[in-house]
Write a protein that holds these residues in place. Structure first.
Motif, short mmCIF file in Angstrom:
data_model
loop_
_atom_site.label_atom_id
_atom_site.label_comp_id
_atom_site.label_asym_id
_atom_site.label_seq_id
_atom_site.Cartn_x
_atom_site.Cartn_y
_atom_site.Cartn_z
N MET A 170 36.00 126.75 85.70
CA MET A 170 36.91 126.29 84.65
C MET A 170 37.09 124.77 84.80
SD MET A 170 40.61 127.86 83.85
CE MET A 170 41.29 127.63 82.25
N PRO A 171 36.90 124.03 83.73
CA PRO A 171 37.01 122.57 83.85
C PRO A 171 38.44 122.13 84.16
CG PRO A 171 36.65 123.21 81.55
CD PRO A 171 36.56 124.45 82.38
N GLN A 172 38.55 121.02 84.85
CA GLN A 172 39.87 120.48 85.14
C GLN A 172 40.43 119.82 83.88
OE1 GLN A 172 38.61 118.41 88.79
NE2 GLN A 172 40.18 119.62 89.80
N THR A 173 41.75 119.88 83.74
CA THR A 173 42.39 119.40 82.52
C THR A 173 43.04 118.04 82.73
OG1 THR A 173 44.40 120.62 83.07
CG2 THR A 173 42.81 121.74 81.66
N LEU A 188 35.65 111.26 79.11
CA LEU A 188 36.16 112.30 80.01
C LEU A 188 35.58 113.67 79.65
CD1 LEU A 188 39.85 111.11 80.24
CD2 LEU A 188 38.26 111.26 82.17
N THR A 189 35.47 113.94 78.36
CA THR A 189 34.90 115.21 77.91
C THR A 189 33.44 115.32 78.35
OG1 THR A 189 36.42 115.29 76.04
CG2 THR A 189 34.45 116.67 75.89
N ARG A 213 38.44 118.92 80.46
CA ARG A 213 39.06 119.39 79.22
C ARG A 213 40.22 118.44 78.96
NH1 ARG A 213 40.57 124.59 80.37
NH2 ARG A 213 42.77 124.17 80.20
N VAL A 214 40.16 117.73 77.84
CA VAL A 214 41.10 116.63 77.58
C VAL A 214 42.03 116.94 76.42
CG1 VAL A 214 41.29 114.17 77.03
CG2 VAL A 214 39.33 114.99 78.35
N SER A 272 50.78 122.03 81.51
CA SER A 272 50.58 121.83 82.95
C SER A 272 49.16 121.35 83.29
CB SER A 272 50.89 123.12 83.72
OG SER A 272 52.22 123.48 83.53
N PRO A 273 48.82 120.11 82.89
CA PRO A 273 47.48 119.59 83.16
C PRO A 273 47.25 119.38 84.66
CG PRO A 273 48.89 117.83 82.38
CD PRO A 273 49.68 119.10 82.25
#
Length: 133
Positions: free
Chosen positions: A1-4, A22-23, A28-29, A46-47
């Motif tokens: 899962m990509p970091q936000t 960043l994308t 995940r932005v 909650s990024p």
């Protein structure tokens, strides 16, 4: 899962360019244009990390940072600013920011600083279970 990443930047061109970079880097932005939106989005989603411009209309990045820290939020925060004086950087760090990048910035430096912040807050990788002997 990509970091936000929650990105708050009022300059539309910088916001779009950084969001795209960043994308492409695999994050995940969520991008917003001011501090009020940033605070609302931080509460909602909650990024993993926040990137906050210091000077934004309404509520600036320092105030967003102060509010989150007062609430006990430990999410890493990287500040972006055009303010280059040492006193400005000190104000950002004292507000609770974890790191600081001065504009104009190199996007590779932003990536490196985000990786460093996320390393400090990510749980260590699970140790491999020993296999049969």
């Amino acid at each position: 899962m990509p970091q936000t990443v929650l990105l708050a930047e009022d300059d539309r061109a910088i916001r779009h360019a950084l969001e795209r970079a960043l994308t492409l880097e695999g994050y995940r932005v969520t991008a917003v244009a001011d501090g009020v939106e940033a605070l609302a989005q931080a509460h909602k989603s909650s990024p993993d990390v926040l990137v906050l411009d210091v000077m934004m209309p309404g509520m600036d990045g320092l105030e967003v940072c102060r509010v989150l820290r007062a609430e006990g939020d430990r999410t890493p925060i990287l500040m972006l600013t055009a303010l280059v004086e040492t006193a400005d950087r000190i104000a950002g760090l004292d507000a609770g920011a974890d790191d600081y990048v001065v504009k104009p910035f190199d996007v590779e430096e932003v990536f490196a600083r985000l990786r460093a912040l996320l390393r400090r807050t990510s749980p260590p990788p699970a140790e491999n279970e020993p296999g049969p002997a």
